[in-house]
Design an enzyme around this catalytic site. Structure first.
Site, short mmCIF file in Angstrom:
data_model
loop_
_atom_site.label_atom_id
_atom_site.label_comp_id
_atom_site.label_asym_id
_atom_site.label_seq_id
_atom_site.Cartn_x
_atom_site.Cartn_y
_atom_site.Cartn_z
CB CYS A 1 -14.57 7.34 9.18
SG CYS A 1 -15.71 7.62 10.55
CD GLU B 1 -20.65 11.07 17.47
OE1 GLU B 1 -21.23 10.57 18.43
OE2 GLU B 1 -21.06 11.01 16.29
CG HIS C 1 -17.41 11.18 13.01
ND1 HIS C 1 -18.35 10.46 12.31
CD2 HIS C 1 -18.01 11.58 14.16
CE1 HIS C 1 -19.48 10.41 13.02
NE2 HIS C 1 -19.29 11.09 14.14
#
Ligand code: DGL
Length: 264
Positions: free
Chosen positions: A180, A148, A182
């Site tokens: 996941c 992020e 990400h």
């Protein structure tokens, strides 16, 4: 149209995979940015949020739901399938199927958030599909914030990844599941750390393939989905990370609309 939800914008990796495989698929996305991350929350909370997100997507007209978030899929996937009257796909089962098919040695690594790994869903599903497999799971809670922050190429990220992947590498796995949303953004780094002989399973691609198979097997249902490729993106909050993660995934800006789901 179909609906995809995630705890935030990482689930756009699922939309990217869907778009690459089926460009004319229309969809509505909901990213629960206001309540992210799910990976460190309790099962009860994740389940409550997942129901609210599903209901929001159904209100928008979604006729099939994809649980794009591994943390949500791990605790809520099967319950949503029972509770709602529409097909519900999730990212875990397709990744497990692909991992089991691809592994020659039966030694499979899985990385994910704390919620996903402590649910033991991957171990259970892998063993159910093929008993005798050895599953080595590792929670990697620092990877989501690093992605992020856009730290995909930083040396600190490489060091942290090396530490997370070490126990898996020591067990000589031949397959590694990216459990996941990400982690597909870290795929090149993960591939170089885990080594050449290890096949990497990207759950976003796996679920896109399963949706394509589902639609091919259910042409009457597929005909009810608008084939105009329209995509709508809703988030429950807007933060700096929202547009920058979206840009890392799509190489373009996304027009996000703000939406409040019940309780968000
Ligand atoms: N979307 C979550 C997942 O795939 C990662 C971010 C979070 O913890 O909410 O597990």
């Amino acid at each position: 149209m179909i609906g995809v939800f995630d705890s935030g914008v990482g689930g756009l990796t699922v939309v990217r995979a869907l778009e690459q495989l089926m460009p004319s698929l229309s969809l509505v996305y909901f990213g629960d940015v206001a309540r992210t991350p799910y990976g460190s929350k309790s099962s009860e909370t994740i389940l409550r949020y997942s129901r609210q997100n599903t209901e929001f997507l159904l209100e928008q007209g979604a006729k099939l739901i994809i649980v794009g978030c591994n943390s949500a899929a791990s605790v809520a996937g099967h319950l949503l399938q029972e509770e709602y009257n529409v097909p519900v796909l999730e990212v875990i089962t397709p990744a497990v199927d692909l991992a089991v098919e691809s592994s020659k040695t039966g030694r499979i690594g899985v990385i994910g958030t704390r919620a996903t790994i402590s649910s033991h869903i991957y171990d259970e599903k892998i063993h159910h599909r093929r008993s005798g497999c050895k599953v080595i799971s590792e929670p990697c809670p620092l990877l989501v914030p690093l992605v992020e922050e856009g730290w995909m190429a930083k040396k600190e990220t490489k060091t942290i990844l090396k530490k997370y992947l070490h126990p898996i590498k020591m067990q000589s796995v031949d397959t590694l599941v990216l459990g996941c949303t990400h982690y597909p953004l870290l795929k090149p780094l993960i591939a170089s750390r885990i080594g050449k002989g290890v096949r990497i399973i990207d759950s976003s691609i796996a679920v896109a393939n399963v949706l394509a198979e589902y639609l091919a097997a259910h042409p009457d249902f597929a005909a009810t989905l608008r084939p105009d490729g329209e995509k709508q993106y809703f988030v429950s909050d807007t933060t700096d990370a929202v547009q920058s993660v979206a840009r890392d995934i799509f190489n373009r800006d996304i027009d996000f609309k703000l939406a409040k789901v019940t309780g968000a």
